[in-house]
Design a protein around this motif. Sequence first.
Motif, PDB file in Angstrom:
ATOM      1  N   VAL A  89       0.640  -1.207   0.154  1.00  0.00           N
ATOM      2  CA  VAL A  89       0.062   0.294   0.210  1.00  0.00           C
ATOM      3  C   VAL A  89       1.201   1.321   0.136  1.00  0.00           C
ATOM      4  O   VAL A  89       1.475   1.862   0.436  1.00  0.00           O
ATOM      5  N   VAL A  90       0.578   2.047  -0.911  1.00  0.00           N
ATOM      6  CA  VAL A  90       1.208   3.547  -1.059  1.00  0.00           C
ATOM      7  C   VAL A  90       0.913   4.575  -0.845  1.00  0.00           C
ATOM      8  O   VAL A  90       1.319   6.033  -0.320  1.00  0.00           O
ATOM      9  N   MET A  91      -0.447   3.832  -0.533  1.00  0.00           N
ATOM     10  CA  MET A  91      -1.579   5.427  -0.832  1.00  0.00           C
ATOM     11  C   MET A  91      -2.763   5.313  -0.496  1.00  0.00           C
ATOM     12  O   MET A  91      -3.343   4.205  -0.468  1.00  0.00           O
ATOM     13  N   GLU A  92      -3.425   5.488   1.014  1.00  0.00           N
ATOM     14  CA  GLU A  92      -4.818   5.584   1.331  1.00  0.00           C
ATOM     15  C   GLU A  92      -5.521   6.666   1.430  1.00  0.00           C
ATOM     16  O   GLU A  92      -4.566   7.786   1.666  1.00  0.00           O
ATOM     17  N   ALA A  93      -6.522   6.602   0.971  1.00  0.00           N
ATOM     18  CA  ALA A  93      -7.514   7.928  -0.029  1.00  0.00           C
ATOM     19  C   ALA A  93      -8.626   7.237   0.929  1.00  0.00           C
ATOM     20  O   ALA A  93      -9.541   6.839   0.897  1.00  0.00           O
ATOM     21  N   GLY A  94      -9.389   8.852   0.790  1.00  0.00           N
ATOM     22  CA  GLY A  94     -10.475   9.366   1.881  1.00  0.00           C
ATOM     23  C   GLY A  94     -11.719   9.279   0.835  1.00  0.00           C
ATOM     24  O   GLY A  94     -13.409   8.784   1.229  1.00  0.00           O
ATOM     25  N   SER A  95     -11.631   8.949  -0.714  1.00  0.00           N
ATOM     26  CA  SER A  95     -12.698   9.053  -1.526  1.00  0.00           C
ATOM     27  C   SER A  95     -12.783   8.454  -3.045  1.00  0.00           C
ATOM     28  O   SER A  95     -11.126   8.238  -2.840  1.00  0.00           O
ATOM     29  N   ASN A  96     -13.546   8.361  -4.196  1.00  0.00           N
ATOM     30  CA  ASN A  96     -13.234   7.844  -4.550  1.00  0.00           C
ATOM     31  C   ASN A  96     -12.470   8.835  -5.755  1.00  0.00           C
ATOM     32  O   ASN A  96     -11.607   8.257  -6.461  1.00  0.00           O
ATOM     33  N   GLN A  97     -12.940   9.824  -5.601  1.00  0.00           N
ATOM     34  CA  GLN A  97     -12.076  10.970  -6.644  1.00  0.00           C
ATOM     35  C   GLN A  97     -10.948  10.556  -6.026  1.00  0.00           C
ATOM     36  O   GLN A  97     -10.009  10.727  -7.503  1.00  0.00           O
ATOM     37  N   ALA A  98     -10.529  11.302  -5.183  1.00  0.00           N
ATOM     38  CA  ALA A  98      -8.886  10.714  -4.534  1.00  0.00           C
ATOM     39  C   ALA A  98      -8.914  10.031  -5.729  1.00  0.00           C
ATOM     40  O   ALA A  98      -7.299   9.347  -5.735  1.00  0.00           O
ATOM     41  N   ILE A  99      -9.201   8.523  -5.298  1.00  0.00           N
ATOM     42  CA  ILE A  99      -8.621   7.735  -5.895  1.00  0.00           C
ATOM     43  C   ILE A  99      -8.124   7.176  -7.144  1.00  0.00           C
ATOM     44  O   ILE A  99      -6.763   7.354  -8.081  1.00  0.00           O
ATOM     45  N   LYS A 100      -9.089   7.901  -8.141  1.00  0.00           N
ATOM     46  CA  LYS A 100      -9.332   7.881  -9.217  1.00  0.00           C
ATOM     47  C   LYS A 100      -8.141   8.890  -9.902  1.00  0.00           C
ATOM     48  O   LYS A 100      -7.464   8.189 -10.615  1.00  0.00           O
ATOM     49  N   ALA A 101      -7.954  10.086  -9.022  1.00  0.00           N
ATOM     50  CA  ALA A 101      -6.659  10.921  -9.506  1.00  0.00           C
ATOM     51  C   ALA A 101      -5.469  10.532  -9.190  1.00  0.00           C
ATOM     52  O   ALA A 101      -4.392  10.717  -9.529  1.00  0.00           O
ATOM     53  N   ALA A 102      -5.320   9.350  -8.702  1.00  0.00           N
ATOM     54  CA  ALA A 102      -4.360   9.472  -7.603  1.00  0.00           C
ATOM     55  C   ALA A 102      -3.824   8.303  -9.016  1.00  0.00           C
ATOM     56  O   ALA A 102      -2.663   8.122  -9.446  1.00  0.00           O
ATOM     57  N   ILE A 103      -4.592   7.240  -9.196  1.00  0.00           N
ATOM     58  CA  ILE A 103      -4.217   6.284 -10.387  1.00  0.00           C
ATOM     59  C   ILE A 103      -3.461   6.881 -12.016  1.00  0.00           C
ATOM     60  O   ILE A 103      -2.868   6.784 -12.710  1.00  0.00           O
ATOM     61  N   MET A 104      -4.490   8.279 -11.937  1.00  0.00           N
ATOM     62  CA  MET A 104      -4.649   8.745 -13.507  1.00  0.00           C
ATOM     63  C   MET A 104      -3.017   9.502 -13.504  1.00  0.00           C
ATOM     64  O   MET A 104      -2.664   9.700 -14.294  1.00  0.00           O
ATOM     65  N   ASN A 105      -2.929   9.325 -12.338  1.00  0.00           N
ATOM     66  CA  ASN A 105      -1.046  10.322 -11.789  1.00  0.00           C
ATOM     67  C   ASN A 105      -0.101   9.044 -11.763  1.00  0.00           C
ATOM     68  O   ASN A 105       0.448   9.875 -11.564  1.00  0.00           O
ATOM     69  N   LYS A 106      -0.457   7.751 -11.652  1.00  0.00           N
ATOM     70  CA  LYS A 106       0.299   7.075 -12.283  1.00  0.00           C
ATOM     71  C   LYS A 106       1.165   6.604 -10.453  1.00  0.00           C
ATOM     72  O   LYS A 106       2.365   5.896 -10.118  1.00  0.00           O
ATOM     73  N   ILE A 107       0.365   6.652  -9.781  1.00  0.00           N
ATOM     74  CA  ILE A 107       0.816   6.833  -7.857  1.00  0.00           C
ATOM     75  C   ILE A 107       0.987   5.363  -8.056  1.00  0.00           C
ATOM     76  O   ILE A 107       1.689   4.211  -7.632  1.00  0.00           O
ATOM     77  N   GLY A 108      -0.082   4.648  -8.376  1.00  0.00           N
ATOM     78  CA  GLY A 108      -0.672   3.217  -8.148  1.00  0.00           C
ATOM     79  C   GLY A 108      -2.198   2.694  -8.757  1.00  0.00           C
ATOM     80  O   GLY A 108      -2.657   3.670  -9.981  1.00  0.00           O
ATOM     81  N   VAL A 109      -2.470   1.289  -8.411  1.00  0.00           N
ATOM     82  CA  VAL A 109      -3.767   0.757  -8.633  1.00  0.00           C
ATOM     83  C   VAL A 109      -3.963   0.637  -7.663  1.00  0.00           C
ATOM     84  O   VAL A 109      -3.971   0.301  -6.880  1.00  0.00           O
ATOM     85  N   GLY A 110      -5.883   0.773  -7.616  1.00  0.00           N
ATOM     86  CA  GLY A 110      -6.632   0.042  -7.034  1.00  0.00           C
ATOM     87  C   GLY A 110      -7.625   0.560  -7.678  1.00  0.00           C
ATOM     88  O   GLY A 110      -8.630   0.081  -8.916  1.00  0.00           O
TER      89      GLY A 110
END
Length: 295
Positions: free
Chosen positions: A220-241
């Motif tokens: 786990v490289v990141m924990e997010a509080g919302s679906n929007q945050a997860i989507k933005a993180a994935i689109m910025n290549k931070i990881g998969v989710g």
Amino acid sequence: MSYIQSLTVFLQVAEEGSFSAAAKKLALTQPTVSFHIDNLEKNFGCPLFTRTSKGVSLTIYGEKLYETTRTINGLVASTHSEIQAMTQGSRGRILLGASTIPADYILPPLLARFLSEHPGLTLSLVTGDSQTILKRFTQGEFPIAVIGSKPDDSLISQPLWTDALVLAAHPDFKPVSGTSPVKDWLPALPFILRKESSGTARSALDALARLGITADDLTVVMEAGSNQAIKAAIMNKIGVGFISAWAVESELAAGQLIALPLPGTAIKRQFYALSRQPLRPACLETFWQYLIKQN
């Protein structure tokens, strides 16, 4: 003293200009009318009428009370109309709690249609993760809720929509060989997770458990509080989710994101509507019946 009946008598006397005419209009005796006016004058400590052989007229004090009494009668009449509209379901406020996927992607067009069909109603939407919404519902904060996890059998609930979870990644993400066992490659992926109180996280972790993978096995490289945050993180290549298909439908169609294949059946979960009975005012029951027909 209670002013309601006395003010009604006062208003009638003022408008008729006569105690006897007011008594006839109200189906009271003239002494009863005099009794109410005398009590008002004693209470206010001033004369409300000037009495003449031709009838009565308002004093300056009576004019002030007449103005206020008419305002009170108007408020009572409008309140009566509003209460009648509430009992009929044509007026009122709906307070709805919903977890993030229904609140952000599913409910808006449904709520828009409902409100257009019921223009006298207003709606307040409270959002949060499934466990937060469930807790606030059980504490009595709102009468109707929509969540993404199965509620306790003691609660009044109805199944609604089915949701599919996808393991989303940026298109630049290097595909994993489909021949390798999932336990060999999945734990090594850089994961972005929702907090465990969300319905998405619980469904994803349950699905991984069926594959023999626990949360502790993941990178786990990141924990997010919302679906929007997860989507933005994935689109910025931070990881998969793991994320709801509702949340990434347009991005998958446009090729901005890809779904990594997993063995076995699709990961699905159910949304549920909860209600606290009896639903009052009537608009709540109207909305509840509308909501449970959307599944």
